[in-house]
Design an enzyme around this catalytic site. Structure first.
Site, PDB file in Angstrom:
ATOM      1  N   ASP A   8       5.147  52.272  81.498  1.00  0.00           N
ATOM      2  CA  ASP A   8       5.260  51.477  82.724  1.00  0.00           C
ATOM      3  C   ASP A   8       6.672  51.719  83.248  1.00  0.00           C
ATOM      4  O   ASP A   8       7.623  51.084  82.795  1.00  0.00           O
ATOM      5  CB  ASP A   8       5.032  49.993  82.434  1.00  0.00           C
ATOM      6  CG  ASP A   8       5.178  49.136  83.680  1.00  0.00           C
ATOM      7  OD1 ASP A   8       4.777  49.583  84.768  1.00  0.00           O
ATOM      8  OD2 ASP A   8       5.715  48.012  83.561  1.00  0.00           O
ATOM      9  N   GLU A  67       1.770  54.870  84.836  1.00  0.00           N
ATOM     10  CA  GLU A  67       1.337  54.215  86.071  1.00  0.00           C
ATOM     11  C   GLU A  67       1.729  55.053  87.278  1.00  0.00           C
ATOM     12  O   GLU A  67       2.831  55.591  87.341  1.00  0.00           O
ATOM     13  CB  GLU A  67       1.986  52.826  86.163  1.00  0.00           C
ATOM     14  CG  GLU A  67       1.477  51.997  87.315  1.00  0.00           C
ATOM     15  CD  GLU A  67       2.047  50.591  87.279  1.00  0.00           C
ATOM     16  OE1 GLU A  67       1.412  49.730  86.666  1.00  0.00           O
ATOM     17  OE2 GLU A  67       3.127  50.386  87.858  1.00  0.00           O
ATOM     18  N   ASP A 139       6.623  44.090  80.442  1.00  0.00           N
ATOM     19  CA  ASP A 139       6.630  45.531  80.724  1.00  0.00           C
ATOM     20  C   ASP A 139       5.964  46.326  79.607  1.00  0.00           C
ATOM     21  O   ASP A 139       5.279  47.313  79.861  1.00  0.00           O
ATOM     22  CB  ASP A 139       8.063  46.023  80.967  1.00  0.00           C
ATOM     23  CG  ASP A 139       8.652  45.421  82.237  1.00  0.00           C
ATOM     24  OD1 ASP A 139       8.120  45.701  83.324  1.00  0.00           O
ATOM     25  OD2 ASP A 139       9.635  44.660  82.138  1.00  0.00           O
TER      26      ASP A 139
END
Length: 173
Positions: A8, A67, A139
């Site tokens: 991420d 991502e 996160d």
């Protein structure tokens, strides 16, 4: 058996999560955050690259799931996110990892059941799916959710590939 590192990306905090997939069974291997506390962007990018490289060296994953960039309201934030994402991808590619990208809404839809899920919902579902005793940091939970999403789609691709090469597949009705 496949080991996946989920990333991420962020210019200040980059989450990572490592899971092992064996068929439909997922095993948690580790997670955390790479925090960059310096102000200048080149040093932050260097720290992200070094951190992701170290994680890859330690866990020896088979692939990376990361991502995709989304359109932020602030163009400067989007550029910084893109740079952080870029160095994470390069860290993976430099160690010969295939890299797979997933949109944030798809990750939330896959893990929680709705693309509009909030961070707490993602944390809760990651904790539940991986049978963790506590919720990971936000996160890190996002990174684990990205890895879980890859496992979900990887299983679908494996089933599709098996059907294509299976000589009996055409005879099944």
């Amino acid at each position: 058996m496949t080991i996946i590192v989920g990333i991420d990306p962020g210019s200040r905090v980059t989450g990572y999560g490592i899971i092992r997939q064996q068929g439909r069974h997922l095993t948690y291997l580790g997670s955390g955050c790479i925090r960059t506390v310096v102000d200048d962007m080149p040093t932050r990018l260097k720290l992200i690259y070094a951190g992701v490289s170290e994680i890859i060296t330690q866990f020896r994953p088979d692939c990376m799931a990361i991502e995709q960039v989304f359109m932020a309201k602030n163009p400067d934030s989007a550029l910084k996110l893109g740079q952080a994402r870029g160095v994470a991808i390069v860290a993976g590619v430099n160690q010969d990892l295939p890299v797979f990208e997933y949109a944030a809404r798809l990750v939330k839809q896959t893990v929680v059941g709705t693309g509009a899920a909030d961070k707490k919902q993602v944390q809760h579902m990651v904790r539940s799916l991986l049978k963790l005793s506590a919720s990971p940091q936000a996160d890190a939970a996002d990174a684990l959710a990205i890895a879980i999403t890859h496992c979900h789609f990887n299983q679908s691709l494996l089933r599709t590939s098996a059907a294509k090469v299976n000589p009996l597949a055409g005879r099944l009705r």
